[in-house]
Write a protein that holds these residues in place. Structure first.
Motif, PDB file in Angstrom:
ATOM      1  N   ARG A  80       0.833  -1.206   0.000  1.00  9.93           N
ATOM      2  CA  ARG A  80       0.000   0.000   0.000  1.00  9.93           C
ATOM      3  C   ARG A  80       0.867   1.255   0.000  1.00  9.93           C
ATOM      4  O   ARG A  80       0.564   2.223  -0.689  1.00  9.93           O
ATOM      5  N   LYS A  81       1.939   1.246   0.790  1.00 10.84           N
ATOM      6  CA  LYS A  81       2.828   2.414   0.842  1.00 10.84           C
ATOM      7  C   LYS A  81       3.492   2.678  -0.501  1.00 10.84           C
ATOM      8  O   LYS A  81       3.872   3.812  -0.801  1.00 10.84           O
ATOM      9  N   HIS A  82       3.643   1.622  -1.289  1.00 10.48           N
ATOM     10  CA  HIS A  82       4.223   1.778  -2.619  1.00 10.48           C
ATOM     11  C   HIS A  82       3.150   1.925  -3.691  1.00 10.48           C
ATOM     12  O   HIS A  82       3.424   1.785  -4.880  1.00 10.48           O
ATOM     13  N   ASN A  83       1.920   2.198  -3.235  1.00  8.25           N
ATOM     14  CA  ASN A  83       0.814   2.590  -4.106  1.00  8.25           C
ATOM     15  C   ASN A  83       0.329   1.503  -5.053  1.00  8.25           C
ATOM     16  O   ASN A  83      -0.231   1.795  -6.118  1.00  8.25           O
ATOM     17  N   TYR A  84       0.531   0.238  -4.679  1.00  7.74           N
ATOM     18  CA  TYR A  84      -0.064  -0.845  -5.438  1.00  7.74           C
ATOM     19  C   TYR A  84      -1.552  -0.918  -5.091  1.00  7.74           C
ATOM     20  O   TYR A  84      -1.931  -0.807  -3.930  1.00  7.74           O
ATOM     21  N   GLY A  85      -2.378  -1.101  -6.100  1.00  5.51           N
ATOM     22  CA  GLY A  85      -3.817  -1.211  -5.889  1.00  5.51           C
ATOM     23  C   GLY A  85      -4.559   0.106  -5.896  1.00  5.51           C
ATOM     24  O   GLY A  85      -5.796   0.125  -5.852  1.00  5.51           O
ATOM     25  N   ALA A  89      -2.953   0.068 -12.545  1.00  5.85           N
ATOM     26  CA  ALA A  89      -1.492   0.013 -12.590  1.00  5.85           C
ATOM     27  C   ALA A  89      -0.954   1.238 -11.865  1.00  5.85           C
ATOM     28  O   ALA A  89      -1.704   2.179 -11.571  1.00  5.85           O
ATOM     29  N   ARG A  90       0.326   1.242 -11.592  1.00  6.21           N
ATOM     30  CA  ARG A  90       0.898   2.336 -10.788  1.00  6.21           C
ATOM     31  C   ARG A  90       1.193   3.570 -11.642  1.00  6.21           C
ATOM     32  O   ARG A  90       2.311   4.078 -11.654  1.00  6.21           O
ATOM     33  N   TYR A  91       0.170   4.072 -12.334  1.00 10.79           N
ATOM     34  CA  TYR A  91       0.386   5.280 -13.130  1.00 10.79           C
ATOM     35  C   TYR A  91       0.144   6.538 -12.313  1.00 10.79           C
ATOM     36  O   TYR A  91       0.452   7.636 -12.753  1.00 10.79           O
TER      37      TYR A  91
END
Length: 375
Positions: A80-85, A89-91
């Motif tokens: 979550r801290k790395h913004n997955y989800g 995609a991590r755009y």
């Protein structure tokens, strides 16, 4: 006397709107030409407000389609801290239609920007100029960044080709572009990385024609790889955090939102299977008496998000009628307390907020000049 307004539906007459008596009853949503099923794969993109759509749809039991996931061994909290989800995609946040268009072109190898990775003062690694906050602490090297970007683009392509529903929230018209090739960044160089040089980047503020052409080009591109996708457009109700135009930020906000609303309307009229959902109108409506904005007059409260998403689920999902009835029930005190508690807990990732951090205390200085505040 006979006149053209005789017999028109109540929704077309202002005084017949129940929301005048009780803002919670406001329902400006027209019936859509399609419904969303629980198994439909939903991909969201856009400004900060777009994050609410994906999260709330998932919480309601629908399929928020995520193709870029952290490794199975990575703990959920770290992911979550790395913004997955956050999105499929991590755009990260896609604020302008030009950004969306260029993301698609980059993912499919049509456009390769000249911009190099940004360095960050006090940090050994580098950040991706097109998603500068997606990787906390940045990447260790350009090689790692490039490897992650290749994987990211594969996930973007997969999301586009597999989705059944695409929800895009238009957020801004202002941005910063590379003078050499027109590549648009989500943040100006120097805010969270890179170095601002007026000879390398220029300020842009896309008008209604540019925004519509970019939006139509992006949606046509999506349809070329996924002909059957259903498209829902919205406009973010969140005001601009800062403007680079030499005028009050409120005036720039109204201009920007007007441009986005016009572009969305033109897209709906010219692209089949594309509809507009009035999240902007619901949150900013006079019927709700300003209750849907926080103390900063900018952040949308969870009460506002709930109203928007209740209507979205009611009108756009297969079990809509039952949800619509439930959404019109009065909010009891216990529910109000629950919403206030959610408001304290839910965090929305917003690149624009970093402008305040970059300016430090200057943002709160009422005596600061317009030029200084913009820089």
């Amino acid at each position: 006397m006979r006149h053209p307004y005789a017999g028109v539906p109540n929704r077309q007459i202002w005084r017949n709107e129940p929301g005048i008596r009780d803002g919670a009853l406001l329902d400006p949503v027209s019936d859509p030409p399609f419904r969303i099923g629980r198994d439909d794969r939903i991909v969201t993109a856009g400004s900060c407000f777009a994050q609410h759509v994906g999260r709330e749809m998932q919480n309601a039991g629908f399929t928020h389609h995520v193709t870029e996931k952290a490794h199975a061994l990575v703990p959920e909290e770290i992911a979550r801290k790395h913004n997955y989800g956050l999105f499929a995609a991590r755009y990260g946040n896609i604020y302008t239609a030009r950004q969306l268009k260029q993301l698609l072109e980059r993912a499919y190898g049509v456009f390769e920007p000249l911009a190099r990775p940004w360095n960050v003062p006090g940090m050994k690694g580098v950040v991706d100029p097109f998603r500068p906050r997606m990787q906390p602490g940045g990447f260790l090297s350009e090689t790692e960044l490039e490897a992650d970007r290749r994987y990211h683009f594969r996930c973007v392509r997969r999301a586009l080709e597999e989705m059944d529903v695409f929800v895009f929230t238009l957020g801004l018209t202002e941005g910063w572009a590379d003078i050499r090739d027109g590549a648009v960044f989500p943040l100006a160089p120097g805010v969270v990385g890179g170095f601002y040089d007026e000879n390398e980047v220029r300020f842009v503020n896309f008008d209604e024609n540019e925004t519509y052409e970019d939006l139509k080009s992006a949606l046509d591109f999506i349809r070329s790889v996924n002909p059957s996708v259903k498209i829902v457009l919205t406009v973010s109700p969140v005001p601009l955090n800062a403007t680079y135009e030499n005028r009050h930020v409120l005036v720039s906000t109204v201009w920007s939102k007007s441009v986005l609303r016009i572009a969305a309307e033109r897209a709906v009229r010219n692209i089949s299977g594309c509809v507009y959902f009035p999240s902007y109108e619901i949150v900013t409506s006079p019927h709700v008496r300003g209750r849907y904005f926080g103390e900063d007059c900018r952040e949308v409260t969870m009460e506002g998000v709930r109203h928007v998403m209740d209507l979205f689920l009611a009108h756009y999902t297969e079990e809509g009628e039952r949800r619509l009835a439930a959404s019109r029930e009065p909010v009891v005190d216990e529910a109000s307390r629950y919403i206030r508690e959610l408001q304290r807990k839910i965090h929305v990732f917003c690149d624009e907020a970093m402008i305040d951090n970059a300016m430090g205390n200057q943002a709160a200085d009422p005596e600061g000049s317009q030029t200084d505040a913009n820089q």
